[in-house]
Scaffold this motif. Structure first.
Motif, mmCIF file in Angstrom:
data_model
loop_
_atom_site.group_PDB
_atom_site.id
_atom_site.type_symbol
_atom_site.label_atom_id
_atom_site.label_comp_id
_atom_site.label_asym_id
_atom_site.label_seq_id
_atom_site.Cartn_x
_atom_site.Cartn_y
_atom_site.Cartn_z
ATOM 1 N N VAL A 61 0.929 -1.109 0.112
ATOM 2 C CA VAL A 61 -0.153 -0.125 -0.012
ATOM 3 C C VAL A 61 0.677 1.038 0.050
ATOM 4 O O VAL A 61 0.594 2.465 -0.785
ATOM 5 C CB VAL A 61 -0.837 -0.091 1.154
ATOM 6 N N ALA A 62 2.090 1.154 0.938
ATOM 7 C CA ALA A 62 2.955 2.552 0.804
ATOM 8 C C ALA A 62 3.598 2.797 -0.546
ATOM 9 O O ALA A 62 3.737 3.667 -1.012
ATOM 10 C CB ALA A 62 3.951 2.243 1.764
ATOM 11 N N GLU A 63 3.911 1.652 -1.155
ATOM 12 C CA GLU A 63 4.556 1.606 -2.759
ATOM 13 C C GLU A 63 3.334 2.323 -3.602
ATOM 14 O O GLU A 63 3.634 3.149 -4.234
ATOM 15 C CB GLU A 63 4.765 0.439 -3.315
ATOM 16 N N ALA A 64 2.095 1.943 -3.320
ATOM 17 C CA ALA A 64 0.957 2.428 -4.131
ATOM 18 C C ALA A 64 0.548 3.886 -3.629
ATOM 19 O O ALA A 64 -0.041 4.876 -4.672
ATOM 20 C CB ALA A 64 -0.416 1.705 -4.119
ATOM 21 N N ALA A 65 1.228 4.178 -2.926
ATOM 22 C CA ALA A 65 0.801 5.735 -2.132
ATOM 23 C C ALA A 65 2.151 6.547 -2.433
ATOM 24 O O ALA A 65 2.693 7.147 -1.604
ATOM 25 C CB ALA A 65 0.742 5.782 -0.703
ATOM 26 N N ALA A 66 2.527 6.529 -3.869
ATOM 27 C CA ALA A 66 3.587 7.593 -4.254
ATOM 28 C C ALA A 66 4.911 7.002 -3.669
ATOM 29 O O ALA A 66 5.814 8.040 -3.530
ATOM 30 C CB ALA A 66 3.293 8.836 -4.267
ATOM 31 N N GLY A 67 5.095 5.825 -3.154
ATOM 32 C CA GLY A 67 6.376 5.259 -2.625
ATOM 33 C C GLY A 67 6.696 6.124 -0.991
ATOM 34 O O GLY A 67 7.726 5.881 -0.825
ATOM 35 N N GLN A 68 5.516 6.295 -0.512
ATOM 36 C CA GLN A 68 5.694 6.862 0.914
ATOM 37 C C GLN A 68 5.836 5.921 1.744
ATOM 38 O O GLN A 68 4.981 5.433 2.602
ATOM 39 C CB GLN A 68 4.459 7.823 1.131
ATOM 40 N N MET A 69 6.958 5.156 1.882
ATOM 41 C CA MET A 69 7.099 4.115 2.587
ATOM 42 C C MET A 69 7.186 3.947 4.137
ATOM 43 O O MET A 69 7.016 3.224 4.768
ATOM 44 C CB MET A 69 8.537 3.302 2.269
ATOM 45 N N PHE A 70 7.158 5.295 4.554
ATOM 46 C CA PHE A 70 7.102 5.920 6.233
ATOM 47 C C PHE A 70 5.973 4.991 6.586
ATOM 48 O O PHE A 70 5.637 4.516 7.641
ATOM 49 C CB PHE A 70 7.290 6.841 6.350
ATOM 50 N N ILE A 71 4.538 4.984 5.570
ATOM 51 C CA ILE A 71 3.442 4.716 6.217
ATOM 52 C C ILE A 71 3.345 3.372 6.627
ATOM 53 O O ILE A 71 2.696 2.837 7.363
ATOM 54 C CB ILE A 71 2.313 5.150 5.336
ATOM 55 N N ALA A 72 4.256 2.558 5.929
ATOM 56 C CA ALA A 72 4.339 1.042 6.317
ATOM 57 C C ALA A 72 4.786 0.934 7.619
ATOM 58 O O ALA A 72 4.905 -0.362 8.147
ATOM 59 C CB ALA A 72 4.983 0.441 5.278
ATOM 60 N N ASP A 73 5.500 1.884 8.319
ATOM 61 C CA ASP A 73 6.319 1.581 9.501
ATOM 62 C C ASP A 73 5.163 1.684 10.726
ATOM 63 O O ASP A 73 5.434 1.666 11.953
ATOM 64 C CB ASP A 73 7.501 2.528 9.742
ATOM 65 N N ALA A 74 3.982 2.475 10.469
ATOM 66 C CA ALA A 74 3.013 2.644 11.384
ATOM 67 C C ALA A 74 2.337 1.004 11.740
ATOM 68 O O ALA A 74 2.267 0.322 10.987
ATOM 69 C CB ALA A 74 2.011 3.526 10.859
ATOM 70 N N SER A 75 1.659 1.321 12.959
ATOM 71 C CA SER A 75 1.091 0.053 13.331
ATOM 72 C C SER A 75 0.048 -0.410 12.405
ATOM 73 O O SER A 75 -0.353 -1.477 12.091
ATOM 74 C CB SER A 75 0.503 0.402 14.935
ATOM 75 N N VAL A 76 -0.789 0.685 11.985
ATOM 76 C CA VAL A 76 -1.997 0.268 10.894
ATOM 77 C C VAL A 76 -2.084 1.323 10.103
ATOM 78 O O VAL A 76 -1.680 2.520 10.379
ATOM 79 C CB VAL A 76 -3.267 0.131 11.662
ATOM 80 N N ILE A 77 -2.665 1.029 9.101
ATOM 81 C CA ILE A 77 -2.914 2.086 8.114
ATOM 82 C C ILE A 77 -4.550 1.941 7.742
ATOM 83 O O ILE A 77 -5.099 0.798 7.668
ATOM 84 C CB ILE A 77 -2.384 1.830 6.549
ATOM 85 N N ILE A 78 -5.198 3.014 8.105
ATOM 86 C CA ILE A 78 -6.627 3.347 7.606
ATOM 87 C C ILE A 78 -6.896 3.688 6.387
ATOM 88 O O ILE A 78 -6.322 4.743 6.066
ATOM 89 C CB ILE A 78 -7.109 4.260 8.650
ATOM 90 N N VAL A 79 -7.730 2.961 5.372
ATOM 91 C CA VAL A 79 -7.894 3.353 4.354
ATOM 92 C C VAL A 79 -9.463 3.633 4.224
ATOM 93 O O VAL A 79 -10.166 2.923 4.587
ATOM 94 C CB VAL A 79 -7.587 2.296 3.159
ATOM 95 N N ALA A 80 -9.876 4.729 3.785
ATOM 96 C CA ALA A 80 -11.126 5.507 3.845
ATOM 97 C C ALA A 80 -11.845 5.307 2.494
ATOM 98 O O ALA A 80 -11.056 5.923 1.285
ATOM 99 C CB ALA A 80 -11.200 6.992 4.534
ATOM 100 N N VAL A 81 -12.844 4.608 2.352
ATOM 101 C CA VAL A 81 -13.551 4.241 1.095
ATOM 102 C C VAL A 81 -14.795 5.114 1.132
ATOM 103 O O VAL A 81 -15.552 4.988 2.186
ATOM 104 C CB VAL A 81 -13.535 2.719 1.223
ATOM 105 N N SER A 82 -15.365 5.547 -0.233
ATOM 106 C CA SER A 82 -16.588 6.172 -0.184
ATOM 107 C C SER A 82 -17.562 5.261 -0.999
ATOM 108 O O SER A 82 -17.116 4.691 -2.067
ATOM 109 C CB SER A 82 -16.407 7.633 -0.570
ATOM 110 N N ASP A 83 -18.799 5.466 -0.919
ATOM 111 C CA ASP A 83 -19.905 4.721 -1.752
ATOM 112 C C ASP A 83 -20.554 5.864 -2.544
ATOM 113 O O ASP A 83 -21.527 6.578 -1.980
ATOM 114 C CB ASP A 83 -20.722 4.149 -0.882
#
Length: 172
Positions: A61-83
């Motif tokens: 997911v961090a790679e798909a986020a423009a390579g912002q690899m720091f987000i992979a170091d966090a305990s969790v990533i919350i992905v917000a999805v809309s309908d």
């Protein structure tokens, strides 16, 4: 304990370094509850939240986020999805409000976050199995901060607030 909302807002920072400790489950539940309680147009609540914990999936997911690899170091990533079928006009704005609730509650509980808006949506959808027509609006890592950045400068109210019409002085 009475929480001063402006103090939480002042305390919030974009954190880009995290300690390896996990987010407590009861804290994660509170953070997600804050999102659930967010307002939405006509109370349609056009949102879903994916909690990403798997280390390899966080890396991808961090790679798909423009390579912002720091987000992979966090305990969790919350992905917000809309309908967009539930609320065609307001789905993304409603989810952004809920995401800000997540970020402020996480801050209040002592966690770091960073609003992530740069990502390859189709890649994130593929990684997380999100079907069409749902949209990925934003994501945030949540974890124990390993840094303490200083506050960023903000414009004074007199530069951004007008009274009655554009360019007028405000009386505050």
């Amino acid at each position: 304990m009475l929480v001063e909302v402006l103090e939480v807002i002042r305390k919030r920072r974009s954190i880009r370094a995290y300690k390896p400790e996990p987010v407590k489950e009861e804290d994660l539940r509170r953070i997600l509850e804050a999102a659930r309680l967010a307002p939405s147009a006509r109370n349609l609540q056009p949102w879903y939240f994916i909690v990403v914990r798997d280390p390899e999936l966080k890396r991808r997911v961090a790679e798909a986020a423009a390579g912002q690899m720091f987000i992979a170091d966090a305990s969790v990533i919350i992905v917000a999805v809309s309908d967009p079928t539930t609320s065609p006009k307001w789905h993304d704005k409603d989810v952004m409000i809920a995401m800000e609730h997540i970020i402020l509650e996480a801050t209040e509980l002592g966690y770091g976050t960073c609003w992530i808006g740069a990502f390859n949506e189709s890649k994130v959808k593929e990684l997380l199995g999100i079907p069409d027509p749902y949209r990925v609006v934003a994501m945030t890592p949540i974890g124990i901060p390993a840094e303490s950045p200083p506050p960023r400068p903000r414009k004074p109210l007199e530069e951004i607030v007008f009274e009655d019409q554009w360019g007028s002085n405000v009386r505050l």
